[in-house]
Design a protein around this motif. Structure first.
Motif, mmCIF file in Angstrom:
data_model
loop_
_atom_site.group_PDB
_atom_site.id
_atom_site.type_symbol
_atom_site.label_atom_id
_atom_site.label_comp_id
_atom_site.label_asym_id
_atom_site.label_seq_id
_atom_site.Cartn_x
_atom_site.Cartn_y
_atom_site.Cartn_z
ATOM 1 N N GLN A 3 0.836 -1.208 0.000
ATOM 2 C CA GLN A 3 0.000 0.000 0.000
ATOM 3 C C GLN A 3 0.870 1.258 0.000
ATOM 4 O OE1 GLN A 3 -2.895 -0.873 -1.097
ATOM 5 N NE2 GLN A 3 -4.127 0.098 0.503
ATOM 6 N N GLU A 4 1.964 1.214 0.735
ATOM 7 C CA GLU A 4 2.861 2.367 0.796
ATOM 8 C C GLU A 4 3.490 2.647 -0.568
ATOM 9 O OE1 GLU A 4 5.739 1.795 3.860
ATOM 10 O OE2 GLU A 4 4.246 1.872 5.472
ATOM 11 N N GLN A 5 3.878 1.571 -1.255
ATOM 12 C CA GLN A 5 4.474 1.745 -2.579
ATOM 13 C C GLN A 5 3.456 2.307 -3.572
ATOM 14 O OE1 GLN A 5 5.835 -2.307 -3.032
ATOM 15 N NE2 GLN A 5 7.997 -1.693 -2.781
ATOM 16 N N VAL A 6 2.236 1.821 -3.482
ATOM 17 C CA VAL A 6 1.174 2.315 -4.366
ATOM 18 C C VAL A 6 0.925 3.797 -4.089
ATOM 19 C CG1 VAL A 6 -1.298 2.148 -4.909
ATOM 20 C CG2 VAL A 6 0.072 0.063 -4.682
ATOM 21 N N ALA A 7 0.830 4.170 -2.827
ATOM 22 C CA ALA A 7 0.600 5.561 -2.461
ATOM 23 C C ALA A 7 1.759 6.441 -2.916
ATOM 24 C CB ALA A 7 0.387 5.677 -0.955
ATOM 25 N N GLU A 8 2.975 5.953 -2.753
ATOM 26 C CA GLU A 8 4.152 6.711 -3.171
ATOM 27 C C GLU A 8 4.173 6.890 -4.686
ATOM 28 O OE1 GLU A 8 8.957 6.180 -3.074
ATOM 29 O OE2 GLU A 8 7.844 5.514 -1.300
ATOM 30 N N THR A 9 3.845 5.828 -5.416
ATOM 31 C CA THR A 9 3.803 5.895 -6.880
ATOM 32 C C THR A 9 2.745 6.881 -7.343
ATOM 33 O OG1 THR A 9 4.572 3.609 -7.065
ATOM 34 C CG2 THR A 9 3.474 4.538 -8.984
ATOM 35 N N ARG A 10 1.582 6.843 -6.712
ATOM 36 C CA ARG A 10 0.512 7.786 -7.067
ATOM 37 C C ARG A 10 0.935 9.220 -6.775
ATOM 38 N NH1 ARG A 10 -4.946 4.678 -4.921
ATOM 39 N NH2 ARG A 10 -4.946 3.111 -6.579
ATOM 40 N N ALA A 11 1.571 9.448 -5.650
ATOM 41 C CA ALA A 11 2.025 10.788 -5.297
ATOM 42 C C ALA A 11 3.076 11.279 -6.293
ATOM 43 C CB ALA A 11 2.584 10.818 -3.884
ATOM 44 N N THR A 12 3.977 10.388 -6.681
ATOM 45 C CA THR A 12 5.001 10.744 -7.663
ATOM 46 C C THR A 12 4.369 11.086 -8.997
ATOM 47 O OG1 THR A 12 6.624 9.323 -6.573
ATOM 48 C CG2 THR A 12 7.071 9.920 -8.861
ATOM 49 N N ASN A 13 3.410 10.279 -9.422
ATOM 50 C CA ASN A 13 2.718 10.533 -10.688
ATOM 51 C C ASN A 13 1.940 11.850 -10.638
ATOM 52 O OD1 ASN A 13 3.692 8.238 -11.919
ATOM 53 N ND2 ASN A 13 1.912 6.996 -11.373
ATOM 54 N N LEU A 14 1.308 12.115 -9.521
ATOM 55 C CA LEU A 14 0.552 13.350 -9.358
ATOM 56 C C LEU A 14 1.485 14.558 -9.402
ATOM 57 C CD1 LEU A 14 -2.283 14.450 -8.942
ATOM 58 C CD2 LEU A 14 -1.909 14.288 -6.476
ATOM 59 N N ASP A 15 2.625 14.474 -8.748
ATOM 60 C CA ASP A 15 3.619 15.550 -8.804
ATOM 61 C C ASP A 15 4.091 15.781 -10.232
ATOM 62 O OD1 ASP A 15 3.517 16.005 -6.078
ATOM 63 O OD2 ASP A 15 5.326 14.810 -5.639
ATOM 64 N N PHE A 16 4.326 14.678 -10.938
ATOM 65 C CA PHE A 16 4.758 14.775 -12.332
ATOM 66 C C PHE A 16 3.699 15.478 -13.179
ATOM 67 C CE2 PHE A 16 4.719 12.959 -16.641
ATOM 68 C CZ PHE A 16 5.943 13.410 -17.088
ATOM 69 N N LEU A 17 2.442 15.091 -13.003
ATOM 70 C CA LEU A 17 1.366 15.710 -13.779
ATOM 71 C C LEU A 17 1.237 17.199 -13.468
ATOM 72 C CD1 LEU A 17 -1.393 12.949 -13.706
ATOM 73 C CD2 LEU A 17 0.003 13.680 -15.645
ATOM 74 N N PHE A 18 1.373 17.582 -12.208
ATOM 75 C CA PHE A 18 1.334 18.993 -11.849
ATOM 76 C C PHE A 18 2.501 19.745 -12.480
ATOM 77 C CE2 PHE A 18 -1.554 17.979 -8.213
ATOM 78 C CZ PHE A 18 -2.559 18.873 -8.559
ATOM 79 N N ASP A 19 3.675 19.148 -12.479
ATOM 80 C CA ASP A 19 4.844 19.780 -13.093
ATOM 81 C C ASP A 19 4.630 19.987 -14.595
ATOM 82 O OD1 ASP A 19 6.178 19.923 -10.685
ATOM 83 O OD2 ASP A 19 7.424 18.143 -11.058
ATOM 84 N N VAL A 20 4.111 18.964 -15.246
ATOM 85 C CA VAL A 20 3.845 19.071 -16.689
ATOM 86 C C VAL A 20 2.794 20.148 -16.942
ATOM 87 C CG1 VAL A 20 2.862 17.859 -18.680
ATOM 88 C CG2 VAL A 20 4.562 16.723 -17.254
ATOM 89 N N GLY A 21 1.745 20.167 -16.147
ATOM 90 C CA GLY A 21 0.707 21.191 -16.295
ATOM 91 C C GLY A 21 1.248 22.588 -16.091
ATOM 92 N N ASN A 22 2.088 22.755 -15.079
ATOM 93 C CA ASN A 22 2.687 24.073 -14.823
ATOM 94 C C ASN A 22 3.588 24.507 -15.966
ATOM 95 O OD1 ASN A 22 1.436 24.580 -12.362
ATOM 96 N ND2 ASN A 22 3.030 23.544 -11.195
ATOM 97 N N LYS A 23 4.360 23.584 -16.504
ATOM 98 C CA LYS A 23 5.232 23.901 -17.639
ATOM 99 C C LYS A 23 4.390 24.320 -18.851
ATOM 100 C CE LYS A 23 9.344 22.783 -16.024
ATOM 101 N NZ LYS A 23 10.300 23.786 -15.688
ATOM 102 N N ALA A 24 3.284 23.617 -19.071
ATOM 103 C CA ALA A 24 2.408 23.955 -20.193
ATOM 104 C C ALA A 24 1.843 25.362 -20.020
ATOM 105 C CB ALA A 24 1.276 22.934 -20.310
ATOM 106 N N VAL A 25 1.399 25.696 -18.823
ATOM 107 C CA VAL A 25 0.857 27.035 -18.564
ATOM 108 C C VAL A 25 1.946 28.089 -18.750
ATOM 109 C CG1 VAL A 25 -0.104 28.531 -16.766
ATOM 110 C CG2 VAL A 25 -1.012 26.225 -17.077
#
Length: 61
Positions: A3-25
């Motif tokens: 569960q910890e690995q899944v949560a960490e992976t999701r958090a990492t993916n979410l951070d990545f998506l926010f970074d990509v979104g910010n770069k696009a803006v």
């Protein structure tokens, strides 16, 4: 995967998506600024040309 690995992976993916979104803006903002600068420059050129056209004397007949 634990569960910890899944949560960490999701958090990492979410951070990545926010970074990509910010770069696009950021890039859209830069593009908009460049377009505004190009439009402003073009309008200034047109205004200068119009001023020169109006200031020239037409030959007398």
């Amino acid at each position: 995967m634990s569960q910890e690995q899944v949560a960490e992976t999701r958090a990492t993916n979410l951070d990545f998506l926010f970074d990509v979104g910010n770069k696009a803006v950021e890039n859209v903002e830069k593009l908009a600024a460049l377009n505004a600068q190009a439009i402003r420059s073009t309008l200034e050129d047109w205004f200068d040309l119009a001023q020169k056209s109006l200031s020239t004397n037409e030959p007398q007949e």
